[in-house]
Design an enzyme around this catalytic site. Structure first.
Site, PDB file in Angstrom:
ATOM      1  N   ALA A   8      47.525  83.901 -79.026  1.00  0.00           N
ATOM      2  CA  ALA A   8      46.853  83.937 -80.322  1.00  0.00           C
ATOM      3  C   ALA A   8      47.660  83.322 -81.455  1.00  0.00           C
ATOM      4  CB  ALA A   8      46.513  85.386 -80.691  1.00  0.00           C
ATOM      5  N   GLY A   9      48.941  83.065 -81.248  1.00  0.00           N
ATOM      6  CA  GLY A   9      49.809  82.671 -82.345  1.00  0.00           C
ATOM      7  C   GLY A   9      49.555  81.271 -82.865  1.00  0.00           C
ATOM      8  N   GLN A  78      42.538  88.564 -81.588  1.00  0.00           N
ATOM      9  CA  GLN A  78      43.485  89.133 -82.546  1.00  0.00           C
ATOM     10  C   GLN A  78      43.269  88.391 -83.857  1.00  0.00           C
ATOM     11  OE1 GLN A  78      47.646  88.312 -81.935  1.00  0.00           O
ATOM     12  NE2 GLN A  78      48.317  90.184 -82.983  1.00  0.00           N
ATOM     13  N   ASN A 160      65.303  90.643 -72.104  1.00  0.00           N
ATOM     14  CA  ASN A 160      63.855  90.772 -72.066  1.00  0.00           C
ATOM     15  C   ASN A 160      63.217  89.415 -72.353  1.00  0.00           C
ATOM     16  OD1 ASN A 160      61.190  91.543 -72.300  1.00  0.00           O
ATOM     17  ND2 ASN A 160      61.497  92.913 -74.028  1.00  0.00           N
ATOM     18  N   HIS A 309      53.513  47.804 -78.983  1.00  0.00           N
ATOM     19  CA  HIS A 309      54.267  46.545 -78.944  1.00  0.00           C
ATOM     20  C   HIS A 309      55.764  46.769 -79.151  1.00  0.00           C
ATOM     21  CE1 HIS A 309      50.285  44.803 -79.671  1.00  0.00           C
ATOM     22  NE2 HIS A 309      50.211  45.530 -80.770  1.00  0.00           N
TER      23      HIS A 309
END
Length: 394
Positions: A8-9, A78, A160, A309
């Site tokens: 959702a961010g 959210q 974590n 190019h």
């Protein structure tokens, strides 16, 4: 077991690449970033994928639809981005039984997610050299005793990485989380309650990458392109030479005189050459143009980007519909051999990369013979004048 994927961010640290695309939908090899997370969940046996969406939510819905790789897909909204616990709380009405929570902007090795499913309640633990910037686990064997956020004296080097396996009763806990000092509802509060009530295993994550800033998107593509198996379905003409793991999708065209050294992925509708050189871990997106005399090295060209190019693009990210004028040269190495820095949300940050070029937002255009210094960011729609040397963000 259901898998909640947080997607959702806004991805403000990834700007300008996320001006029109949510961060989880940025390209990593042949699919969006969050599709790699979804793939890991499906491989682990997920019974349903629940995407939490918000910013540019339609892009996620359009890609995944009602099912992905045979697994049902549900969406939870959210409306405000108020933290990870708030995001999961938006999905709890869709949950029934044990569930996993995975960050849609992180990439995990699939074996770790399978182990997480099997060991629930569990949390993914990754080993780092310097754990101080992370949430760090205190361990008793493979059981997590505590989590300490960004400690000066870390109790371990296991951190974590946002992969969780929760028991069914945890669905009720997300409503009880209080707002933190930084104004968010933190999933670590739910983890602390889980540790107090259950034995929670630290599941080893052998490989992980959090993708929050542009150079990490480059690293994600380097990871996933490295696993390519050579495949040529498109049109390769004349004396064009493909070396190593190169994928040319159906509908792509490689003109004579081109050399491509893999790992490289050329997506449908892209055109390369004549007489171009593509090397390193490079993604040439759908509808891109790499023209005569152009060298592209270790870069990501998103859909519709054009380098037509005699130009050089190294270690860079070009957003959708970027156009580099003839003779544009990207510098990707500082003269003092230090790590290249880039401005992220107003702060000058080291990328940790000795070689790093530029980031160009959607629709940016350079005039002919433009020189771009390492770490320069061109905002969406930015332009340069012919012959200009750009050393600061535009």
């Amino acid at each position: 077991m259901q898998a909640v994927i947080l997607a959702a961010g806004e991805g403000t640290r990834m700007r300008p690449l996320t001006e029109t695309v949510p961060k989880p939908m940025l390209p990593v090899a042949d699919r969006p970033l969050c599709a790699h997370t979804a793939d890991a969940a499906v491989a682990a046996g997920a019974s349903e994928l629940v995407f939490v969406v918000g910013y540019e939510a339609d892009a996620v819905r359009e890609h995944f639809g009602d099912a992905y790789r045979g697994v049902p897909v549900t969406y939870a909204v959210q409306s405000e981005q108020l933290g990870t616990a708030h995001a999961v709380g938006a999905a709890t009405d869709h949950l029934d039984g044990d569930f996993a929570v995975l960050n849609g902007d992180d990439i995990y090795d699939e074996a770790a997610i399978e182990a997480l499913f099997e060991a629930t309640p569990a949390v993914g633990a990754y080993t780092v050299d310097d754990p101080r910037p992370y949430g760090v686990f205190s361990l008793d064997g493979d059981r997590i005793v505590d989590v300490t956020e960004k400690p000066d004296d870390p109790p371990s080097n296991r951190v974590n990485v946002g992969a969780y396996g929760f028991p069914a009763e945890a669905t009720d806990w997300f409503d009880d989380v209080e707002m933190s000092e930084r104004g968010e509802y933190e999933i670590t509060d739910v983890v602390e309650r889980l540790l107090a009530e259950r034995d929670v295993r630290a599941v080893p994550v052998e490989r992980w990458l959090g993708v929050g800033r542009p150079w990490e998107l480059l690293a994600a593509n380097e990871w996933k392109l490295d696993g390519l198996d050579r495949r040529v379905d498109g049109d390769v003409r004349g004396d064009a030479e493909l070396r190593g793991p190169v994928v040319v999708e159906e509908g792509a065209t490689i003109e004579p005189g081109v050399t491509i050294e893999g790992p490289a992925l050329v997506r449908s509708g892209a055109e390369i050459g004549p007489n171009a050189y593509v090397r390193g871990a490079t993604l040439v997106g759908e509808g891109c143009k790499v023209g005569h005399g152009v060298e592209v090295k270790n870069s990501v060209l998103m859909a519709g980007a054009a380098v037509p190019h005699v130009s050089y693009v190294g270690d860079s990210l070009l957003g959708p519909d970027v156009n580099l004028g003839a003779g544009t040269q990207v510098a990707n190495l500082r003269h003092d051999d230090g790590n290249v820095k880039q401005t992220v949300k107003g702060e000058r940050v080291s990328t940790g990369r000795r070689k790093y070029g530029v980031v160009a937002g959607p629709g940016a255009k350079t005039g002919i013979n433009t020189s771009l210094a390492p770490g320069v960011v061109l905002s969406a729609g930015a332009t340069t004048a012919p012959g200009e040397s750009v050393t600061r963000d535009r």
